[in-house]
Each structure stands twice: as structure tokens, then as C-alpha cells.
Design a protein around this motif. Structure first.
Motif, PDB file in Angstrom:
ATOM      1  N   TYR A 141       0.698  -1.225  -0.036  1.00 44.12           N
ATOM      2  CA  TYR A 141      -0.102  -0.005   0.090  1.00 44.12           C
ATOM      3  C   TYR A 141       0.810   1.336  -0.030  1.00 44.12           C
ATOM      4  CZ  TYR A 141      -3.439  -3.369   1.516  1.00 44.12           C
ATOM      5  OH  TYR A 141      -4.401  -4.378   1.446  1.00 44.12           O
ATOM      6  N   LEU A 142       2.158   1.119  -0.022  1.00 40.63           N
ATOM      7  CA  LEU A 142       3.028   2.110  -0.031  1.00 40.63           C
ATOM      8  C   LEU A 142       3.383   2.832  -1.331  1.00 40.63           C
ATOM      9  CD1 LEU A 142       5.491   0.990   2.859  1.00 40.63           C
ATOM     10  CD2 LEU A 142       3.222   2.334   2.859  1.00 40.63           C
ATOM     11  N   PHE A 143       2.426   2.774  -2.375  1.00 46.60           N
ATOM     12  CA  PHE A 143       2.644   3.446  -3.699  1.00 46.60           C
ATOM     13  C   PHE A 143       1.384   4.645  -3.984  1.00 46.60           C
ATOM     14  CE2 PHE A 143       4.473  -0.435  -3.700  1.00 46.60           C
ATOM     15  CZ  PHE A 143       5.818  -0.244  -4.254  1.00 46.60           C
ATOM     16  N   TRP A 144       1.741   5.723  -4.485  1.00 44.69           N
ATOM     17  CA  TRP A 144       0.690   6.568  -4.775  1.00 44.69           C
ATOM     18  C   TRP A 144       0.068   6.034  -6.222  1.00 44.69           C
ATOM     19  CZ3 TRP A 144       0.974   8.630  -9.463  1.00 44.69           C
ATOM     20  CH2 TRP A 144       2.531   8.828 -10.108  1.00 44.69           C
ATOM     21  N   SER A 145       0.793   5.354  -6.762  1.00 41.80           N
ATOM     22  CA  SER A 145       0.489   4.854  -8.265  1.00 41.80           C
ATOM     23  C   SER A 145      -0.228   3.503  -8.279  1.00 41.80           C
ATOM     24  CB  SER A 145       1.579   5.036  -9.337  1.00 41.80           C
ATOM     25  OG  SER A 145       2.767   4.146  -8.551  1.00 41.80           O
ATOM     26  N   TRP A 146       0.639   2.564  -8.049  1.00 41.75           N
ATOM     27  CA  TRP A 146       0.009   1.129  -7.926  1.00 41.75           C
ATOM     28  C   TRP A 146      -1.053   0.766  -7.120  1.00 41.75           C
ATOM     29  CZ3 TRP A 146       1.393  -1.450 -12.215  1.00 41.75           C
ATOM     30  CH2 TRP A 146       2.821  -1.348 -12.762  1.00 41.75           C
ATOM     31  N   ARG A 147      -2.121  -0.059  -7.450  1.00 41.09           N
ATOM     32  CA  ARG A 147      -3.097  -0.614  -6.395  1.00 41.09           C
ATOM     33  C   ARG A 147      -2.269  -1.619  -5.710  1.00 41.09           C
ATOM     34  NH1 ARG A 147      -7.558  -3.514  -9.979  1.00 41.09           N
ATOM     35  NH2 ARG A 147      -8.356  -4.373  -8.206  1.00 41.09           N
ATOM     36  N   ALA A 148      -3.091  -2.170  -4.580  1.00 42.64           N
ATOM     37  CA  ALA A 148      -2.255  -3.007  -3.742  1.00 42.64           C
ATOM     38  C   ALA A 148      -1.999  -4.139  -4.419  1.00 42.64           C
ATOM     39  CB  ALA A 148      -3.335  -3.180  -2.701  1.00 42.64           C
ATOM     40  N   GLY A 149      -0.773  -4.937  -4.114  1.00 38.00           N
ATOM     41  CA  GLY A 149      -0.525  -5.986  -4.706  1.00 38.00           C
ATOM     42  C   GLY A 149      -0.021  -6.012  -6.090  1.00 38.00           C
ATOM     43  N   GLN A 150       0.045  -4.793  -6.692  1.00 37.74           N
ATOM     44  CA  GLN A 150       0.598  -4.667  -8.121  1.00 37.74           C
ATOM     45  C   GLN A 150       2.012  -3.955  -8.198  1.00 37.74           C
ATOM     46  OE1 GLN A 150      -0.863  -5.291 -11.280  1.00 37.74           O
ATOM     47  NE2 GLN A 150      -2.369  -6.581 -10.132  1.00 37.74           N
ATOM     48  N   PRO A 151       2.776  -4.178  -9.117  1.00 31.33           N
ATOM     49  CA  PRO A 151       2.642  -5.071 -10.461  1.00 31.33           C
ATOM     50  C   PRO A 151       2.711  -6.400 -10.134  1.00 31.33           C
ATOM     51  CG  PRO A 151       4.676  -4.011 -10.401  1.00 31.33           C
ATOM     52  CD  PRO A 151       4.094  -3.317  -9.249  1.00 31.33           C
ATOM     53  N   SER A 152       2.028  -7.382 -10.697  1.00 31.60           N
ATOM     54  CA  SER A 152       2.188  -8.763 -10.524  1.00 31.60           C
ATOM     55  C   SER A 152       1.595  -9.317 -11.885  1.00 31.60           C
ATOM     56  CB  SER A 152       1.360  -9.331  -9.608  1.00 31.60           C
ATOM     57  OG  SER A 152      -0.401  -9.092  -9.782  1.00 31.60           O
ATOM     58  N   VAL A 153       2.159 -10.539 -12.125  1.00 35.46           N
ATOM     59  CA  VAL A 153       2.045 -11.323 -13.549  1.00 35.46           C
ATOM     60  C   VAL A 153       1.798 -12.698 -12.933  1.00 35.46           C
ATOM     61  CG1 VAL A 153       3.389  -9.804 -15.047  1.00 35.46           C
ATOM     62  CG2 VAL A 153       4.333 -11.719 -13.800  1.00 35.46           C
ATOM     63  N   SER A 154       1.319 -13.628 -14.125  1.00 38.78           N
ATOM     64  CA  SER A 154       1.056 -14.972 -13.936  1.00 38.78           C
ATOM     65  C   SER A 154       2.311 -15.538 -13.477  1.00 38.78           C
ATOM     66  CB  SER A 154       0.180 -15.754 -14.938  1.00 38.78           C
ATOM     67  OG  SER A 154       0.288 -16.993 -14.880  1.00 38.78           O
ATOM     68  N   ASN A 155       2.354 -16.651 -12.386  1.00 38.89           N
ATOM     69  CA  ASN A 155       3.759 -17.255 -12.216  1.00 38.89           C
ATOM     70  C   ASN A 155       4.046 -18.472 -13.051  1.00 38.89           C
ATOM     71  OD1 ASN A 155       2.164 -19.323 -11.239  1.00 38.89           O
ATOM     72  ND2 ASN A 155       2.532 -18.730  -9.092  1.00 38.89           N
TER      73      ASN A 155
END
Length: 527
Positions: free
Chosen positions: A325-339
Motif C-alpha cells: 500500500y506504499l505507492f501513490w500509483s500502483w494498487r495494492a498487490g501490483q504489479p504482478s504477473v502469472s507465475n
């Protein structure tokens, strides 16, 4: 508007008033995990005339061993203080982190924040006994620095100082890009983060948040040397809000508005706004992201925090839980991709294809997220000369790869928000223009995984170069042609060469040897 960061008050590490090197053992790890601000309470000891971390003076002859922990009392409060624990220990940890991360890819910008306080006493006949107790004698080993600039000298080469800022302002060109020209309209001109990190090679700003040094004949006087290296409120406007005060402020800022001057005023206001919480009003994960998004810089100052219906006091666990949650830009848990962890080959191939296409970024109602580059969405167009003016073409939906410069009207281009205020203005425009989330912004990591760049699908990562198949062929083609020609000439030379001297020499020696053996016919093995 300054780039929002998140930090920690060292006071929260000094559990049970234990001021020792052991108490800050986690500081290096916190810097590695992304904490970008450190708030330190510095105490001016009027007995010894040095800055120290312990809030109480040390009685003379209490110890001569710098590693000893001693119990000291001041103003009816008892502290356990390590005698040799000084700001040099903090600077050593910061310096080690700066050195280990001083690369184009890892470099970030830190804030070192000081609250100046006093260990003060009123000098009179009644306080002579205090001087007898606390004034150092000839055997005392005074621990600490006598000036503020000496306190930060170990990291001086990394400091973005008032001198560095003044030098930048004297050389800044107002005829630079329209983006920079817009921000140069501010009363206080500041360089971009890219300029500070990658051109000026500075990594940290030292800022005095509060100066509560008591006025007395023994008080500390701020010198020109201090002002050349450290920012004070007179050289860089700074405000500090409590979490209680910041709530209503952020609610107003985060409310969408069709008045562009609201966001222009925020963008052109150059000051550092910190919000500091307390045990009576602590941050939670949603509030801290709201504070970042409205341009405030949160400083964690409470001793515990609510995480998943539990109170967590370990600093490492706190930052781990708050990190998404410590970004003004990314939503929580992002960036992420399929593993792509499927065991079935066909499933794994399908997952890899999905993973390969999830390289582009959209804005949603609660921040940026990775999305499939082949999905068709509306696009965000920004005014080239007014960063808070956005237009979203209503009926023009495209895949990320199909976005063209002609898709935005004249004077606009496909872009992305580069500050929290620009993001707020974009979200306001989305609501005002009845656009639908998600919306493409000009950000992707197509060329290099985890290196997000703007400039379309073929933009290059500045930290790691890529070589496409076409470019690779062009690189090796000249050398390959030359090698083939040389190899062909060698083959032709072997096949077609006729050397009469060599042929005659072979025939001559064959004849000579035959004649010799005919005249000397041996039986058995010659001895």
C-alpha cells in the motif's frame, strides 16, 4: 510537488526507552525493503555541547567503556542508554545502504529528518550541583558531534543540499521540455528526481522538521556551514500534520473536481508535507495509501499497528504488511504477473503466453495494474503543455499495441501521470468525461521484464539493453560475410594450388632412397 515517500521515526525502535545500537538493528533491512525516510530526535546536551541520541545527560565517571549500557534519569524519566551510541552509528547504516544501492537501477531518494531538542537546565546557584554531576571532567570521553553538519558529514557526498539546489537553479533552462517548463513556473524551482539521482548523483536530503532547542546562553547556534548542507524551513518550506489533521485535508484533495486550477495549485506548490501518526491515531493500510496519493509523506511513529485484526509491534512485520500500500500509483498487490507454475506442458505454455501478454499498464479506480496488452480499452491523452489537463477519446478503444499518435487530438499525446497530483487530475477527468475504467496509460515492461518504461511498446529499458532478432542479424551480417569469403578462398587455395618445387622434391627423395636400399640389403634388424 515532492515525490511522496514513506518513513519511520526511530523513536518507535527505542522500545522501553532503550537507546542502543541493538535497537536499530533492523534499520538496514527496512531501507532495503523500500523505506525512504528516517526521522531522528537529536538532543543538544548543554552540559557537553554535543548532539546526542539519548534524551538524558550522562553523569561524569558513569563509565569509560563506549559499549556499556547505563541507566540515566532526566526530568523524572529513566532511560537505558548505550554510552557510545551516537548518530555516527545511524550514518554508518545509511552510508552502507547508499553504497550498496548506488546503481542506476536501484538508486532511490531518501529523507533524513531531524527534530532538534534540548537537554536544558537553568543555570543558577541552585543548579551548581547539576554541573558537578553532568559536566565532563578531564577523564571523560565525550561522545557525539558538536555541530549539525559534522553529524551528517559521513554521508555528505550523497546529500542533495541547499548548495546543490542553488547551483541547479542558477543553470536551469526555462526553454527545456514543455513538461519541465510547466513546473518551472513554481515559485520554488526543483529539479526532477531523474536529474537528482542520475545527473547530480545525490541520494539523500537532510531536513530539519522542528527546532525546539531552548533559548539559553548554552543553546546551539545554526551556522552557515549547517545551512549549506541541511534544509531548514526558511530554505525549503516544510509542514508537519498529525494523522488527525491530515484526514480532512486528504478527503478534500481526493474529491474529484472539474476545476483544473485545483490540481495546478497543488502541482506548483513546492513544499514538503509530512504526516506523522501516534498511538492515539495510527495509520492503517488504506489511510496510508490515501495520504501518499494526496501528496503527503507518512512517517510511522506509533509503537504498534492494526494488521488483519491483530496489533503488530515488530517493525519488520509492520512494513511487510504495509508494503503493498506504499505507492501513490500502483494498487495494492501490483504489479504482478502469472507465475506460470502449471505442471501440465500445454497449461504451462498457455500460462507463458498469458504472462507474455500481461506487460501493459492500465489505470483503475484504485490505482495502476498490469493488464493484457491485447485488450481494447480507452486511452489517456495528456495536454503537452499542461500536465493536469487530460482527454479520454470516448469511442476510440484500442489494444496497447495499436495505439497511435493520431489517436489523441492536436496538442495531446498518449501519456501517463508522473506525480500523485497528475494522477488525481486524470481520475477526475475520467469521472467528468464519463469514461470507463480500465484505461490504458503509456507504461509497459515489454522489452525487459520488471523494467517499466513509457514511449510505446518498443521503448527501451534505460538500465538494460535489448537486442532484437533483426538488429542481431544486422550486427553479425558483415562479419559473417567476411568469414564466408575468407573460408571459401582457403578451400580454393587448397584444392587448386600446384607447387612444382614441392612435387619435384618428393620425386627426388623417393628415387634416392630406393637406390640406397638396393645397394644395402639388410637381413634382420640393423644394430
Amino acid at each position: 510537488m515532492p515525490h511522496p515517500v514513506t518513513g519511520l521515526s526511530l523513536t518507535s525502535l527505542f522500545v522501553k526507552n532503550d537507546y542502543s545500537l541493538d535497537s536499530i538493528s533492523e534499520l538496514g533491512d527496512l531501507l532495503q525493503t523500500g523505506m525512504q525516510a528516517i526521522m531522528v530526535d537529536l538532543y543538544w546536551n548543554e552540559f557537553t555541547s554535543v548532539w546526542q541520541l539519548c534524551p538524558a545527560p550522562f553523569p561524569q565517571n558513569v563509565t569509560y567503556n563506549s559499549n556499556d549500557k547505563v541507566n540515566v534519569t532526566w526530568n523524572n524519566v529513566m532511560y537505558t542508554c548505550e554510552y557510545g551510541f551516537t548518530t555516527d552509528n545511524i550514518m554508518s547504516i545509511i552510508q552502507s545502504y547508499l553504497e550498496s544501492s548506488n546503481t542506476n537501477f536501484e538508486a532511490n531518494f531518501l529523507h533524513l529528518l531531524f527534530n532538534l531538542k534540548s537537554i536544558h537546565y537553568e543555570k543558577s546557584n541552585l543548579t551548581m550541583s547539576l554541573e558537578n554531576i553532568y559536566k565532563p571532567n578531564s577523564l571523560s570521553n565525550i561522545m557525539g558531534n558538536s555541530t549539525l553538519n559534522a553529524t551528517v558529514t559521513p554521508i555528505a557526498s550523497y546529500i542533495f543540499s541547499p548548495n546543490v539546489l542553488n547551483d541547479y537553479r542558477s543553470k536551469v533552462s526555462l526553454s527545456s521540455s514543455s513538461y519541465e517548463s510547466y513546473y518551472n513556473r513554481s515559485d520554488i524551482i526543483m529539479p526532477t528526481l531523474e536529474t537528482v539521482l542520475l545527473s547530480q548523483y545525490k541520494r539523500i536530503l537532510v531536513n530539519v522538521l522542528s527546532n525546539d532547542v531552548v533559548s539559553s546562553p548554552r543553546e546551539y547556534s545554526i551556522s552557515d556551514a549547517d545551512r549549506n548542507l541541511i534544509f531548514f524551513n526558511t530554505t525549503l518550506p516544510t509542514s508537519v500534520k498529525s494523522a488527525t489533521e491530515a484526514g480532512p485535508y486528504c478527503k478534500e484533495v481526493l474529491t474529484p473536481s472539474n476545476k483544473s486550477e485545483k490540481y495546478d495549485n497543488l502541482s506548483l506548490t513546492t513544499n514538503f508535507d509530512y504526516v506523522i501518526d501516534s498511538n492515539s491515531n495510527r495509520f492503517d493500510r488504506n489511510s496510508v495509501q490515501d495520504f501518499l496519493r494526496c501528496g503527503l509523506l507518512p512517517i510511522f511513529n506509533a509503537t504498534s499497528y492494526p494488521v488483519d485484526n491483530k496489533n503488530v509491534s515488530d517493525v519488520g512485520d509492520i512494513f511487510s504488511s504495509f508494503a503493498p500500500y506504499l505507492f501513490w500509483s500502483w494498487r495494492a498487490g501490483q504489479p504482478s504477473v502469472s507465475n506460470g507454475s502449471s505442471t501440465n506442458n500445454s497449461s504451462r505454455d498457455r500460462d507463458e503466453n498469458i504472462k507474455a501478454s500481461y506487460r501493459c499498464v492500465v489505470i483503475t479506480s484504485n490505482g495502476w495494474k498490469i493488464d493484457d496488452c491485447y485488450q481494447e480499452y480507452q486511452i489517456a491523452c495528456r495536454n503537452k503543455s499542461a500536465p493536469n489537463d487530460w482527454y479520454i477519446p470516448y469511442s476510440n478503444t484500442k489494444t496497447y499495441f495499436d495505439v497511435d499518435r493520431n489517436d489523441c487530438p492536436n496538442g495531446y499525446n498518449f501519456s501517463l501521470p508522473r506525480s500523485s497530483t497528475e494522477m488525481l487530475s486524470l481520475m477526475s477527468a475520467i469521472k467528468e468525461q464519463d469514461a470507463q475504467y480500465p484505461i490504458w496509460i503509456d507504461l509497459n515492461d515489454i522489452t525487459i521484464s520488471n523494467c517499466f518504461v513509457s514511449g510505446g511498446p518498443y521503448a527501451q529499458c534505460p538500465y538494460q539493453k535489448t537486442v532484437t532478432t533483426t538488429r542481431f542479424v544486422r550486427m553479425i551480417a558483415p562479419a559473417s560475410v567476411i568469414c564466408i569469403i575468407v573460408f571459401g578462398l582457403v578451400i580454393l587455395e587448397k584444392l587448386l594450388r600446384k607447387n612444382h618445387i614441392q612435387s619435384n622434391r618428393k620425386r627426388y627423395w623417393k628415387k634416392t632412397l630406393a637406390e640406397y636400399y638396393s645397394k644395402n640389403d639388410y637381413e634382420g634388424v640393423p644394430s
